[in-house]
Scaffold this motif. Sequence first.
Motif, PDB file in Angstrom:
ATOM      1  N   VAL A  83       0.839  -1.198   0.000  1.00  0.00           N
ATOM      2  CA  VAL A  83       0.000   0.000   0.000  1.00  0.00           C
ATOM      3  C   VAL A  83       0.876   1.250   0.000  1.00  0.00           C
ATOM      4  O   VAL A  83       0.620   2.211  -0.734  1.00  0.00           O
ATOM      5  CB  VAL A  83      -0.938   0.004   1.228  1.00  0.00           C
ATOM      6  N   TYR A  84       1.934   1.225   0.796  1.00  0.00           N
ATOM      7  CA  TYR A  84       2.832   2.378   0.874  1.00  0.00           C
ATOM      8  C   TYR A  84       3.476   2.671  -0.476  1.00  0.00           C
ATOM      9  O   TYR A  84       3.537   3.828  -0.913  1.00  0.00           O
ATOM     10  CB  TYR A  84       3.908   2.114   1.929  1.00  0.00           C
ATOM     11  N   ARG A  85       3.966   1.636  -1.142  1.00  0.00           N
ATOM     12  CA  ARG A  85       4.673   1.847  -2.410  1.00  0.00           C
ATOM     13  C   ARG A  85       3.729   2.333  -3.509  1.00  0.00           C
ATOM     14  O   ARG A  85       4.112   3.162  -4.340  1.00  0.00           O
ATOM     15  CB  ARG A  85       5.368   0.553  -2.827  1.00  0.00           C
ATOM     16  N   VAL A  86       2.507   1.812  -3.506  1.00  0.00           N
ATOM     17  CA  VAL A  86       1.540   2.294  -4.498  1.00  0.00           C
ATOM     18  C   VAL A  86       1.191   3.747  -4.218  1.00  0.00           C
ATOM     19  O   VAL A  86       1.128   4.581  -5.135  1.00  0.00           O
ATOM     20  CB  VAL A  86       0.274   1.410  -4.487  1.00  0.00           C
ATOM     21  N   SER A 192       5.105   2.606   8.278  1.00  0.00           N
ATOM     22  CA  SER A 192       3.812   2.437   7.619  1.00  0.00           C
ATOM     23  C   SER A 192       3.347   0.990   7.691  1.00  0.00           C
ATOM     24  O   SER A 192       2.162   0.716   7.915  1.00  0.00           O
ATOM     25  CB  SER A 192       3.911   2.889   6.157  1.00  0.00           C
ATOM     26  N   ALA A 193       4.277   0.044   7.509  1.00  0.00           N
ATOM     27  CA  ALA A 193       3.931  -1.382   7.610  1.00  0.00           C
ATOM     28  C   ALA A 193       3.468  -1.718   9.020  1.00  0.00           C
ATOM     29  O   ALA A 193       2.486  -2.459   9.217  1.00  0.00           O
ATOM     30  CB  ALA A 193       5.129  -2.241   7.211  1.00  0.00           C
ATOM     31  N   ASN A 194       4.170  -1.179  10.023  1.00  0.00           N
ATOM     32  CA  ASN A 194       3.785  -1.445  11.412  1.00  0.00           C
ATOM     33  C   ASN A 194       2.403  -0.886  11.726  1.00  0.00           C
ATOM     34  O   ASN A 194       1.584  -1.542  12.387  1.00  0.00           O
ATOM     35  CB  ASN A 194       4.814  -0.828  12.368  1.00  0.00           C
ATOM     36  N   VAL A 195       2.156   0.337  11.264  1.00  0.00           N
ATOM     37  CA  VAL A 195       0.859   0.968  11.526  1.00  0.00           C
ATOM     38  C   VAL A 195      -0.258   0.211  10.826  1.00  0.00           C
ATOM     39  O   VAL A 195      -1.323  -0.029  11.415  1.00  0.00           O
ATOM     40  CB  VAL A 195       0.881   2.448  11.073  1.00  0.00           C
TER      41      VAL A 195
END
Length: 290
Positions: A83-86, A192-195
Motif C-alpha cells: 500500500v505504501y509503495r503504491v 507504515s507497515a507497522n501501523v
Amino acid sequence: MDLLLQTLLNGILIGGVIASFSIGFQLTFGVLHVIDFAVGAWVVLGGYLAYWLSVAFGVDGLLALPVAFLVLGAAGYLIGPVVYRVRNSRYARPELMALALTFGMFTLFRGGALTLWGFNTRSVETVLSGESLLIGPIAVPLLRVAAFAFAATVAIVLFLILYRTRYGLAIRATAENRHNAALMGVNVERLSANVYGLYAGVTGMAGVLMAAIYSVNPEIGLRYTLFAFFVAVLAGLGSVGGAIVAAIFFGVMEAVVATYVGASYSHLAIFGTLYLVLLVSPRGILGRGL
C-alpha cells in the motif's frame, strides 16, 4: 423513558465498538494518506476467523481476540509496504491508485469469504452471549459492555502510544510530513507497515466482537466500510480523538432512528446529518488530525 434509556445505552455501547476500528482507519489515513476501502473486509475476516476457531476447535469467541490480532496483524504488516509503495509511486494520481488497490483488496477478501463460507450468515458464541444485567428497568447486555471495554482499552493504549512514546512521536511526525520525518531518521516505509499491521489486527478483533454481537456474512463488509468512512469524515480525516466522539454519536443516532422511526431510515438520517455537519464544519467535529 425506559425505552429511550435502553436505546441510548445500546447506541453508546455499539458506538464504542465502531470507534475501535474507526480509530485504526484514522491512524492509517494519517500515516499512509490512504482511504482504506478494505476496512470492512478486515472486520469480516476477524468475524470469520473467530467462527472457524469455534467450529474447528471449540474456542470461545472472546478467546479468539488475540488470535485475530496476531493473524490479521501479520497479514496487514505484509500488505502495508505494498500500500505504501503504491501510494508513493510515480503514477500521475497515486492516491487514486492506492484507493483502487484497497478496493481490489476488499473485493478479493469478499470473494475469498464467499468461496470458503458461502452466503450463509454465521454466528460466534461467547460465554457472555445472551447474558444481561438488570439495573432497574434497563437490561445491560454483558457482551456489549465487554465490547465497549475492549474499545476503550484500544483507545487508551493507542493514545498512550501516540502521545507518550518516541514511537508515537515518529507516527505523528510522519502523519504531519513524511519527508521531514524521513530526514530526521524515521524509516517511513517500515513505520507504515507497522501501523497498517496494528490497524488490521485491531480491526480484526473488532470484527470478532461484531460477529458475536450480531453475525457475519461476506456482504456485511461494505456496511462496515461505510460506517468507518462516515466516522472518519464526521470526525475529520486523521483525527483519532474525533473518531471516538463521532462513532458514539453514530451508534446513538442509528439506535434512536431504528427504534423510533424504523431501521430502513437509519442510513438516510445518518448521512443527512453528515451532510449538515460538513456544511457547518468541513474539517469535521474537532477540525484537526493527528
